[in-house]
Design a protein around this motif. Structure first.
Motif, mmCIF file in Angstrom:
data_model
loop_
_atom_site.group_PDB
_atom_site.id
_atom_site.type_symbol
_atom_site.label_atom_id
_atom_site.label_comp_id
_atom_site.label_asym_id
_atom_site.label_seq_id
_atom_site.Cartn_x
_atom_site.Cartn_y
_atom_site.Cartn_z
ATOM 1 N N ARG A 67 55.558 35.887 41.571
ATOM 2 C CA ARG A 67 54.207 35.961 42.232
ATOM 3 C C ARG A 67 54.561 36.753 43.621
ATOM 4 O O ARG A 67 53.518 36.781 44.353
ATOM 5 N N GLY A 68 55.714 37.031 44.235
ATOM 6 C CA GLY A 68 55.838 37.618 45.407
ATOM 7 C C GLY A 68 56.800 37.052 46.499
ATOM 8 O O GLY A 68 57.953 37.429 46.492
ATOM 9 N N ASN A 120 46.476 48.626 40.512
ATOM 10 C CA ASN A 120 47.502 47.894 40.490
ATOM 11 C C ASN A 120 48.064 48.713 39.018
ATOM 12 O O ASN A 120 48.128 48.866 38.082
ATOM 13 N N THR A 155 56.062 41.175 40.273
ATOM 14 C CA THR A 155 54.814 41.769 41.130
ATOM 15 C C THR A 155 55.399 42.049 42.676
ATOM 16 O O THR A 155 56.179 41.366 43.126
ATOM 17 N N ARG A 194 53.615 43.271 46.142
ATOM 18 C CA ARG A 194 52.405 43.692 46.900
ATOM 19 C C ARG A 194 52.474 45.063 47.552
ATOM 20 O O ARG A 194 53.442 45.424 48.215
ATOM 21 N N VAL A 209 50.919 45.343 43.011
ATOM 22 C CA VAL A 209 49.497 44.771 43.314
ATOM 23 C C VAL A 209 48.916 45.123 44.476
ATOM 24 O O VAL A 209 49.505 44.899 45.479
ATOM 25 N N HIS A 227 46.189 42.266 47.607
ATOM 26 C CA HIS A 227 46.803 41.101 47.743
ATOM 27 C C HIS A 227 46.260 40.553 49.210
ATOM 28 O O HIS A 227 45.975 39.120 48.982
ATOM 29 N N THR A 228 46.051 41.025 50.069
ATOM 30 C CA THR A 228 45.460 40.648 51.208
ATOM 31 C C THR A 228 44.093 40.295 51.328
ATOM 32 O O THR A 228 43.631 39.655 52.444
ATOM 33 N N TYR A 235 43.736 37.615 47.601
ATOM 34 C CA TYR A 235 44.671 37.932 46.137
ATOM 35 C C TYR A 235 43.831 38.584 45.125
ATOM 36 O O TYR A 235 43.888 38.191 43.974
ATOM 37 N N GLU A 284 46.125 40.274 42.369
ATOM 38 C CA GLU A 284 46.585 39.413 41.549
ATOM 39 C C GLU A 284 45.522 38.643 40.675
ATOM 40 O O GLU A 284 45.811 38.496 39.395
#
Length: 366
Positions: free
Chosen positions: A7-8, A245, A265, A267, A311, A314-315, A318, A321
């Motif tokens: 996930r990052g 995305n 992924t 970001r 993605v 994200h900020t 999320y 995501e």
């Protein structure tokens, strides 16, 4: 089909994320990507990143550099020859207004709007007005004593960035806004103290260190540490827009292992207390690593299937995501029903448009 997800940034740093991605890629592929990356000159890596994603531009969601990165990722995925596409979704975008501080016999000073509170940007009530700029240091008692006798009602405070959240306590004097002077280094606590989760919208602005120090000197030279300045401001606003995305699917080469899909992924966006200055190391480094993985897998397919996704949003809690997870994990029958409902609404809207567009409603004179 099994999806194994990364996930990052579990290591907490951009470089840690890059190394973790490289380790995962090496496990999927017989080639040692980490060794290839280590052999590549660091200067060359940064030069390529700069040419791809710009240098220091804001990567806040919806900012020009963020959308350019999004489009570049989609283009690279499309040109790869693998199955690819984009997931498009609605998202709020912060649009900063251009604000300048004006002084006599001096060039205008650019002020950067700071992050909105819960949702509302902090805008001045007027767009072109004059006010006193008062230097209040860190907002400590000694700083207040230095401006004894100065009228703070309607003034704009100029304060050191490392004042923490003490600026809030000064609002009781009737200040109409605060300008914070930039520094060479920033403490998280000081940045955290410039924002709060309410609908109260106090005009808050950031001025870079050099220009801020000049303003500070000018205030200290003025009687009472206050000088008359002009403000020319456009309001900042929140605008609903679209983010995407980009994704690309790389089929595995092993008949059995290819049933597994490993998801990577990266970001695409960043956030900052000053959205226009949210350059974000991860928003450049991680997509760069993702594109390097695509380049390597194009030459030698992995044993397992791989899904690469850039993605965005994200900020925003999320958001990108969550959109991705919904598309990957939602029940297919539910998706089919949702598509049918959307198609039904679109058909009805088209019917109404075609039917009523032919009507000519002329005004009636009585």
């Amino acid at each position: 089909m099994r999806i194994l997800r990364h996930r990052g940034s579990p290591l907490g740093t951009p470089w840690g994320t890059a190394l973790l991605l490289l380790v995962f890629a090496a496990a999927l592929n017989s080639r040692a990507l980490a060794q290839d990356a280590a052999a590549e000159p660091v200067a060359g890596v940064f030069a390529e990143m700069e040419s791809l994603f710009g240098d220091g531009e804001s990567m806040a969601p919806g900012m020009p550099a963020n959308l350019a990165l999004e489009a570049e990722m989609a283009r690279r995925f499309s040109e790869s020859g693998f199955t690819n596409g984009v997931l498009q979704f609605s998202a709020p975008r912060f649009v900063p207004g251009a604000t300048e501080l004006l002084m006599t016999n001096a060039a205008p000073v650019r002020l950067y709007a700071m992050h909105p509170t819960l949702y509302r940007p902090g805008n001045f009530k007027g767009s072109d007005f004059s006010a006193d700029l008062v230097y209040l240091g860190k907002g400590e008692p000694s700083d207040l004593l230095a401006v004894t006798g100065v009228e703070l009602e309607g003034a704009i405070a100029l304060m050191d960035y490392n004042c923490g959240d003490r600026w809030r306590h000064l609002l009781r004097f009737g200040l109409q806004g605060v300008v914070f002077i930039g520094r060479d280094d920033y403490d998280y606590v000081d940045s955290y103290g410039k924002i709060f989760n309410t609908e109260v919208a106090v005009p808050r602005f950031f001025v870079p260190a050099d220009a801020g120090e000049e303003l500070k000197v000018a205030c200290l030279r003025a009687q009472g540490h206050a000088m008359r300045i002009g403000i020319r401001a456009e309001p900042s606003r929140i605008k609903e827009g679209s983010l995407r995305n980009p994704w690309v699917f790389i089929p595995g080469s092993d008949p059995e292992l290819s049933r597994d899909i490993v998801l990577f992924t990266a970001r695409l966006d960043a956030n900052s207390i000053v959205p226009e200055l949210a350059s974000g190391a991860q928003a450049a480094l991680n997509p760069y690593v993702l594109l390097k993985m695509l380049e390597d897998f194009s030459k030698q397919p992995p044993l397992r299937s791989v899904l690469l996704v850039g993605v965005n949003g994200h900020t925003q809690n999320y958001l990108g995501e969550r959109i991705l997870a919904w598309h990957l994990l939602a029940d297919r029958s539910d998706l089919a029903k949702l598509r049918d409902e959307i198609a039904k609404d679109m058909r009805a809207a088209r019917l109404y448009d075609e039917s009523y567009a032919a009507l000519k409603l002329d005004a009636v004179t009585l």
